[in-house]
Scaffold this active site. Structure first.
Site, PDB file in Angstrom:
ATOM      1  N   LYS A   1      46.613  49.477  38.236  1.00  0.00           N
ATOM      2  CA  LYS A   1      46.918  48.325  38.633  1.00  0.00           C
ATOM      3  C   LYS A   1      45.879  47.079  38.711  1.00  0.00           C
ATOM      4  O   LYS A   1      44.713  47.920  38.678  1.00  0.00           O
ATOM      5  CB  LYS A   1      47.790  48.257  40.053  1.00  0.00           C
ATOM      6  CG  LYS A   1      46.903  49.013  41.122  1.00  0.00           C
ATOM      7  CD  LYS A   1      47.816  49.464  42.466  1.00  0.00           C
ATOM      8  CE  LYS A   1      46.757  49.994  43.396  1.00  0.00           C
ATOM      9  NZ  LYS A   1      47.713  50.588  44.399  1.00  0.00           N
TER      10      LYS A   1
ATOM     11  N   ARG B   1      55.065  49.955  55.103  1.00  0.00           N
ATOM     12  CA  ARG B   1      55.010  48.847  54.005  1.00  0.00           C
ATOM     13  C   ARG B   1      56.120  48.714  53.254  1.00  0.00           C
ATOM     14  O   ARG B   1      56.591  47.580  52.840  1.00  0.00           O
ATOM     15  CB  ARG B   1      53.691  49.144  53.276  1.00  0.00           C
ATOM     16  CG  ARG B   1      53.379  48.096  52.174  1.00  0.00           C
ATOM     17  CD  ARG B   1      52.004  48.175  51.617  1.00  0.00           C
ATOM     18  NE  ARG B   1      51.878  49.471  50.809  1.00  0.00           N
ATOM     19  CZ  ARG B   1      50.927  49.763  50.137  1.00  0.00           C
ATOM     20  NH1 ARG B   1      49.928  49.080  49.890  1.00  0.00           N
ATOM     21  NH2 ARG B   1      50.844  51.063  49.339  1.00  0.00           N
TER      22      ARG B   1
ATOM     23  N   HIS C   1      53.466  57.469  50.968  1.00  0.00           N
ATOM     24  CA  HIS C   1      51.912  56.918  50.665  1.00  0.00           C
ATOM     25  C   HIS C   1      51.314  57.086  51.989  1.00  0.00           C
ATOM     26  O   HIS C   1      51.847  56.504  53.216  1.00  0.00           O
ATOM     27  CB  HIS C   1      51.882  55.381  50.263  1.00  0.00           C
ATOM     28  CG  HIS C   1      50.667  54.917  50.006  1.00  0.00           C
ATOM     29  ND1 HIS C   1      49.903  55.512  48.888  1.00  0.00           N
ATOM     30  CD2 HIS C   1      49.846  53.761  50.281  1.00  0.00           C
ATOM     31  CE1 HIS C   1      48.945  54.734  48.848  1.00  0.00           C
ATOM     32  NE2 HIS C   1      48.860  53.739  49.738  1.00  0.00           N
TER      33      HIS C   1
ATOM     34  N   ARG D   1      48.232  60.635  43.015  1.00  0.00           N
ATOM     35  CA  ARG D   1      48.071  59.348  42.392  1.00  0.00           C
ATOM     36  C   ARG D   1      46.626  58.723  42.838  1.00  0.00           C
ATOM     37  O   ARG D   1      46.475  58.214  43.725  1.00  0.00           O
ATOM     38  CB  ARG D   1      49.101  58.435  42.988  1.00  0.00           C
ATOM     39  CG  ARG D   1      50.451  58.804  43.063  1.00  0.00           C
ATOM     40  CD  ARG D   1      51.611  57.924  43.630  1.00  0.00           C
ATOM     41  NE  ARG D   1      51.148  57.443  44.926  1.00  0.00           N
ATOM     42  CZ  ARG D   1      51.633  57.783  46.070  1.00  0.00           C
ATOM     43  NH1 ARG D   1      52.565  59.112  46.067  1.00  0.00           N
ATOM     44  NH2 ARG D   1      51.313  57.444  47.329  1.00  0.00           N
TER      45      ARG D   1
ATOM     46  N   TYR E   1      24.279  23.584  47.106  1.00  0.00           N
ATOM     47  CA  TYR E   1      25.098  22.757  47.963  1.00  0.00           C
ATOM     48  C   TYR E   1      24.505  23.010  49.615  1.00  0.00           C
ATOM     49  O   TYR E   1      24.820  23.904  49.936  1.00  0.00           O
ATOM     50  CB  TYR E   1      26.552  23.029  47.789  1.00  0.00           C
ATOM     51  CG  TYR E   1      27.086  22.556  46.366  1.00  0.00           C
ATOM     52  CD1 TYR E   1      27.008  21.233  46.007  1.00  0.00           C
ATOM     53  CD2 TYR E   1      27.695  23.575  45.570  1.00  0.00           C
ATOM     54  CE1 TYR E   1      27.389  20.909  44.722  1.00  0.00           C
ATOM     55  CE2 TYR E   1      28.191  23.155  44.289  1.00  0.00           C
ATOM     56  CZ  TYR E   1      28.172  21.726  44.073  1.00  0.00           C
ATOM     57  OH  TYR E   1      28.457  21.372  42.785  1.00  0.00           O
TER      58      TYR E   1
ATOM     59  N   CYS F   1      27.714  28.761  43.995  1.00  0.00           N
ATOM     60  CA  CYS F   1      28.523  27.759  43.321  1.00  0.00           C
ATOM     61  C   CYS F   1      29.668  28.424  42.740  1.00  0.00           C
ATOM     62  O   CYS F   1      29.929  29.570  42.609  1.00  0.00           O
ATOM     63  CB  CYS F   1      27.751  26.680  42.638  1.00  0.00           C
ATOM     64  SG  CYS F   1      26.312  26.189  43.070  1.00  0.00           S
ATOM     65  N   MET F   2      30.711  27.825  42.191  1.00  0.00           N
ATOM     66  CA  MET F   2      31.681  28.211  41.466  1.00  0.00           C
ATOM     67  C   MET F   2      31.359  28.931  40.169  1.00  0.00           C
ATOM     68  O   MET F   2      31.900  29.822  39.996  1.00  0.00           O
ATOM     69  CB  MET F   2      32.764  27.035  41.179  1.00  0.00           C
ATOM     70  CG  MET F   2      33.864  27.473  40.483  1.00  0.00           C
ATOM     71  SD  MET F   2      35.190  25.941  40.047  1.00  0.00           S
ATOM     72  CE  MET F   2      35.444  25.322  41.546  1.00  0.00           C
ATOM     73  N   ASP F   3      30.254  28.358  39.316  1.00  0.00           N
ATOM     74  CA  ASP F   3      29.976  28.761  38.273  1.00  0.00           C
ATOM     75  C   ASP F   3      28.441  29.338  38.042  1.00  0.00           C
ATOM     76  O   ASP F   3      28.132  29.892  37.096  1.00  0.00           O
ATOM     77  CB  ASP F   3      30.287  27.757  37.168  1.00  0.00           C
ATOM     78  CG  ASP F   3      31.574  27.133  37.275  1.00  0.00           C
ATOM     79  OD1 ASP F   3      32.591  27.733  37.279  1.00  0.00           O
ATOM     80  OD2 ASP F   3      31.236  25.894  37.555  1.00  0.00           O
TER      81      ASP F   3
END
Ligand SMILES: *Cc1c(COP(=O)(O)O)cnc(C)c1O
Length: 371
Positions: free
Chosen positions: A38, A136, A165, A221, A265, A312-314
């Site tokens: 997943k 859950r 689970h 699993r 920043y 930063c973002m990038d």
């Protein structure tokens, strides 16, 4: 392979294979091994991991949601795939058409699956989940026998599995785990009393697979351990695993700053003396969380250099000091470099989370390189 950007997650598929083999070695035949892929294979790439896991000893695949299963089917992966979350009843036809194994905890879904299977002239295999204490998802234990019996009356539907689970699998002798296993055993005994013997009873995630052989039943699993990460400190001595993922980039710029000058920043880092700042073109949009600002270190040629200033973002910045580094040098954010390593566990510790979240946060815009 030509890379789109000087940032990549390197996935060592031989590590995945070795981890699947190590997990298989913990099982008594004919217990099956399901590889859980997943969340894009915990960030490693679901299709590639699924293929290697299946050729290294896993018989089945597990995913959370329908889209994830359909991605595997589109890649011509024909192995049995189980969906852990309940699929909306409107998606019953897609489940049947793709020969998936849904989890069922509502009779409405069971009926919709039955109708879709009859319409297609097929049999749909389902697994009923019982809530033994995770609270859950699942049928309450006292309703499990009635629910399974009702499902078995539906045309075109086969209850292939019954499962649960664990909430605290890393503590095999803890009260919670003992109680959950006992409750599950009681449900299985009550089913047997009614002459119902589901072929696949299962409960164990990675931690239980490693620590609690009595919880293996007919199938285990395993997710996190497939990727070479430990679900908890308690499993470290019990099995040897190899982390499969490294996160790397190349230095894109290098500049000198003077004492007192700030970087990034907010200028949250100010140089104490003259130093060199390296720019690395990876940021929080790639899944390298901003909470690592002024906390994490990266490796360049086996040297540990601190991440300084706000991520930063990038892009992010590293204090290279007088170290011999140059533009285009490889930077390791997770993984080994020389004799040192930055682990997903270390990143998790710095940010108050678990290794699971660190790897599955690596965003789709980071190219995956398979070796
Ligand atoms: C994610 C998941 C697993 C795998 O858990 P790991 O701790 O990663 O081994 C197993 N079973 C279910 C139902 C899950 O959702």
């Amino acid at each position: 392979m030509s890379l789109l950007r000087p940032v990549w997650a390197q996935i060592d598929l031989s590590a995945i294979a070795a981890n699947v083999e190590a997990l298989s070695d913990l099982l008594q035949p004919p217990t099956l091994l399901m590889a859980v892929v997943k969340a894009n294979g915990y960030g490693h790439g679901a299709v590639q991991v699924a293929r290697v896991a299946l050729s290294s000893g896993a018989q089945r695949l597990g995913v959370a949601i329908l889209d994830e299963a359909l991605e595997l089917r589109s890649a011509a992966i024909g192995a049995p795939i189980q969906l852990f979350q309940e699929t909306p009843a409107q998606a019953a036809r897609q489940v049947v058409d793709a020969d998936l194994i849904p989890t069922v905890v509502s009779f409405e879904l069971a009926q919709a699956l039955s109708a879709a299977a009859v319409e297609r002239g097929k049999t749909v295999k389902v697994h009923v989940k019982v809530d033994t204490g995770m609270h859950r998802l699942g049928i309450p234990p006292e309703q499990a026998v009635g629910f399974v019996a009702a499902c078995r009356e539906l045309a075109g539907l086969e209850v292939e599995g019954v499962y649960t689970h664990f909430a605290v699998a890393e503590c095999p002798h803890g009260e919670a785990t003992v109680l959950q296993k006992q409750t599950f055993d009681e449900v299985l005994a009550a089913l047997e009393n009614e002459g119902i013997l589901p072929p696949l009873r299962h409960a164990a995630n990675s931690a239980a697979t490693i620590l609690t052989p009595e919880s293996h039943y007919d199938m285990v699993r395993c997710g996190i351990a497939v990727y070479g990460l430990h679900p908890a400190d308690t499993t470290r001595d019990a099995v040897s695993l190899r982390p499969a993922l490294s996160l790397r980039a190349r230095i894109s710029a290098l500049r000198r700053i003077e004492a007192g000058e700030g970087v990034s920043y907010g200028h949250t880092f100010k140089a104490e003396g003259p130093t060199r700042i390296a720019t690395v073109p990876i940021g929080y949009a790639d899944g390298y969380t901003r909470r690592l600002s002024n906390k994490a270190s990266v490796l360049v040629d086996g040297r540990e250099l601190p991440v300084v200033g706000n991520i930063c973002m990038d892009q992010l910045l590293v204090d290279a000091g007088e170290a011999e580094v140059a533009v285009d040098d490889e930077v390791t954010l997770i993984g080994k470099s020389g004799r040192r390593a930055v682990t997903a566990d270390e990143i998790a510790r710095l940010t108050g989370t678990i290794n699971y979240e660190v790897v599955c946060a690596i965003s789709p815009r980071v190219p995956r390189l398979y070796t």
